[in-house]
Scaffold this active site. Structure first.
Site, short mmCIF file in Angstrom:
data_model
loop_
_atom_site.label_atom_id
_atom_site.label_comp_id
_atom_site.label_asym_id
_atom_site.label_seq_id
_atom_site.Cartn_x
_atom_site.Cartn_y
_atom_site.Cartn_z
N ASP A 41 74.48 79.71 -22.13
CA ASP A 41 73.57 79.35 -23.23
C ASP A 41 74.21 78.30 -24.12
O ASP A 41 75.41 78.33 -24.38
CB ASP A 41 73.24 80.61 -24.05
CG ASP A 41 71.93 80.48 -24.81
OD1 ASP A 41 71.85 79.61 -25.69
OD2 ASP A 41 70.98 81.23 -24.50
N ASP A 66 75.28 73.57 -21.93
CA ASP A 66 73.92 73.03 -21.88
C ASP A 66 73.57 72.83 -20.41
O ASP A 66 74.28 72.12 -19.70
CB ASP A 66 73.87 71.69 -22.64
CG ASP A 66 72.46 71.18 -22.78
OD1 ASP A 66 71.68 71.26 -21.79
OD2 ASP A 66 72.10 70.70 -23.87
N VAL A 67 72.47 73.46 -19.96
CA VAL A 67 72.14 73.40 -18.53
C VAL A 67 71.75 71.99 -18.06
O VAL A 67 71.65 71.74 -16.87
CB VAL A 67 71.02 74.41 -18.14
CG1 VAL A 67 71.51 75.83 -18.34
CG2 VAL A 67 69.73 74.15 -18.89
N ASN A 109 69.75 71.67 -11.82
CA ASN A 109 71.16 72.08 -11.77
C ASN A 109 71.30 73.55 -11.37
O ASN A 109 72.17 73.91 -10.58
CB ASN A 109 71.81 71.88 -13.15
CG ASN A 109 72.11 70.41 -13.43
OD1 ASN A 109 72.25 69.61 -12.51
ND2 ASN A 109 72.21 70.06 -14.70
N ARG A 116 73.84 76.97 -3.39
CA ARG A 116 75.23 77.12 -2.93
C ARG A 116 75.52 78.54 -2.48
O ARG A 116 76.18 78.77 -1.47
CB ARG A 116 76.18 76.72 -4.08
CG ARG A 116 77.64 76.76 -3.71
CD ARG A 116 78.54 76.90 -4.94
NE ARG A 116 78.46 78.21 -5.56
CZ ARG A 116 79.22 78.62 -6.57
NH1 ARG A 116 80.10 77.79 -7.09
NH2 ARG A 116 79.10 79.83 -7.08
N TYR A 155 57.00 70.53 -23.37
CA TYR A 155 57.19 71.91 -22.89
C TYR A 155 56.31 72.18 -21.68
O TYR A 155 56.79 72.59 -20.62
CB TYR A 155 56.85 72.87 -24.04
CG TYR A 155 57.09 74.33 -23.75
CD1 TYR A 155 58.38 74.85 -23.66
CD2 TYR A 155 56.02 75.21 -23.59
CE1 TYR A 155 58.59 76.21 -23.42
CE2 TYR A 155 56.22 76.57 -23.35
CZ TYR A 155 57.52 77.06 -23.27
OH TYR A 155 57.72 78.41 -23.04
N ARG A 196 57.02 81.32 -34.37
CA ARG A 196 55.96 81.93 -33.58
C ARG A 196 55.19 82.94 -34.43
O ARG A 196 55.68 83.45 -35.42
CB ARG A 196 56.55 82.58 -32.32
CG ARG A 196 56.85 81.52 -31.29
CD ARG A 196 57.42 82.10 -30.03
NE ARG A 196 58.86 82.27 -30.10
CZ ARG A 196 59.61 82.59 -29.06
NH1 ARG A 196 59.06 82.77 -27.89
NH2 ARG A 196 60.92 82.72 -29.18
#
Ligand code: NAD
Ligand code: UDP
Length: 346
Positions: A41, A66-67, A109, A116, A155, A196
């Site tokens: 995360d 960061d992904v 990613n 793999r 989004y 939200r």
């Protein structure tokens, strides 16, 4: 990062976005089930506070990453859960290009990582891929009604592209990719300032501030309690065979925004009243899942009624207030101010 004993045959789950609202509950359930859990995360909208006691568990590791940047792990992973993405409109609109890249590059990613290791891949998609729907309730066969140039597109289109990546990778035979289309979910660990509706209304009521209804309040949503949702995600990821298509996960009970405000006002001792503010651009008018597919394939349906889930969520926010972590206003969903407040709160 902690490494496990090579002789340990327990399942290893990687949860991207594991420090977020839903991700933290998912990590907790996976640990309870005996898995080793790696949370990845960036803490953009999540927090270490959400992880709480999990951080003490020897089977749990939290990696700040960061992904959008490539990932590499020595450990063999059995299941990748991709929940990394800001989910509230103010937070995903604060840096829309990064939101889009999180869904596209980030998902690519994570899929590579799953490929793999021959891992199952579970993508947290969304009811937003249906946009402002012209079909009601929304079934998985509906292709949606999305404005690809509007403020929600970063989004909606990002999540749609992520689904495309999942299904192309699945068709190519490279990854056992599964897609959950999640409808509005709520519960403890929602950021009090993320904008939200349920977190806004509860925090506003607890602070004796006006409840901000956007537009007429006649628009609808269907709210799923987080324990039900996590149960659905686990059933989907652990199903023996791939369902070969997206699966809606949400509570089919539909409520107007006005009705939700009335419920919160009746459940919290408060001096709050309702005010109306402008409806955000492209705000979907109706939303309700058709969950026939989840019922049939996963034997899943939500168990927690809105009143019960609200009561648990209110209690949790009361605790947060008492612990003095809520010193700032939740704001009224204005992106920059809210995200700034959010970063300082946690
Ligand atoms: P959240 O904002 O609480 O959690 C998202 C987590 O992802 C956060 O911890 C955040 O820090 C992390 N993150 C964001 N961008 C990242 C990046 N580039 N790299 C690494 N980590 C990153 O939101 P949530 O409500 O828990 O939603 C979780 C997932 O479920 C999201 O993918 C969201 O799109 C999806 N979803 C949620 C809902 C809902 O109602 N809560 C509905 C539909 C879909
Ligand atoms: N909403 C509202 N007041 C708020 C926050 C949201 O009336 O303080 C409305 C919003 O316009 C939308 C609905 O509640 O119609 C759900 O908004 P949310 O941001 O929770 O989720 P999403 O729009 O992504 O479903």
């Amino acid at each position: 990062m902690a490494r496990i004993n090579i002789a340990d045959k327990r399942k290893v789950a990687l949860v991207a976005g594991g420090a977020g609202f839903i991700g933290s509950h998912l990590c907790s359930e996976l640990l309870t089930a005996g898995s080793r859990v790696i949370c990845v995360d960036s803490y953009l909208t999540g927090s270490r506070a959400n992880l709480g006691d999990l951080l003490e568990d020897p089977l749990f590791s939290a990696v700040e990453h960061d992904v959008c940047d490539e990932l590499s792990f020595e450990e063999r992973i059995d299941c990748v859960y991709n929940l990394a993405c800001p989910a509230s409109p103010p937070s995903y609109q604060a840096d829309p290009i990064h939101t889009l890249m999180t869904s596209v590059t980030g998902t690519a990613n994570l899929l590579r990582l799953a490929e793999r290791d021959g891992a199952v891949f579970l993508q947290a998609s969304t009811s937003e891929i249906y946009g402002d729907p012209e079909e009601h309730p929304q079934g998985e066969d509906y292709w949606g009604h999305v404005n690809c140039t509007g403020p929600r597109a970063c989004y909606d289109e990002g999540k749609r592209a992520a689904e495309t990546l999942c299904f192309d990778t699945l068709r190519a035979g490279n990854v056992d990719a599964r897609v959950a289309r999640i409808f509005n979910t709520y519960g403890p660990h929602m950021q009090p300032s993320d904008g939200r509706i349920i977190s806004n209304f509860i925090v506003q009521a607890l602070r004796n501030e006006p409840l901000t209804i956007y537009g007429s309040g006649l628009q609808t949503r269907s709210f799923c309690y987080v324990s039900d949702l996590v149960d659905g995600l686990l059933r989907l990821s652990q199903r023996q065979t791939n369902p070969l298509g997206p699966v809606n996960l949400g509570n089919p009970q539909e409520f107007t925004v006005v009705k939700l405000a009335e419920m919160v006002l009746s459940m919290v001792r408060t001096k709050s009243y309702v005010v109306h503010e402008a409806l955000p651009e492209d705000d979907p008018q109706r939303r309700r899942p058709n969950i026939a597919r989840a019922r049939e394939l996963l034997g899943w349906e939500p168990k927690v009624a809105l009143e019960e889930g609200l009561s648990q969520t209110i209690e949790w926010f009361q605790g947060e207030l008492a612990s003095a972590r809520l010193r700032r206003r939740p704001g009224s969903a204005r992106p920059q101010a809210q995200v700034a407040a959010l970063r300082q709160d946690y």
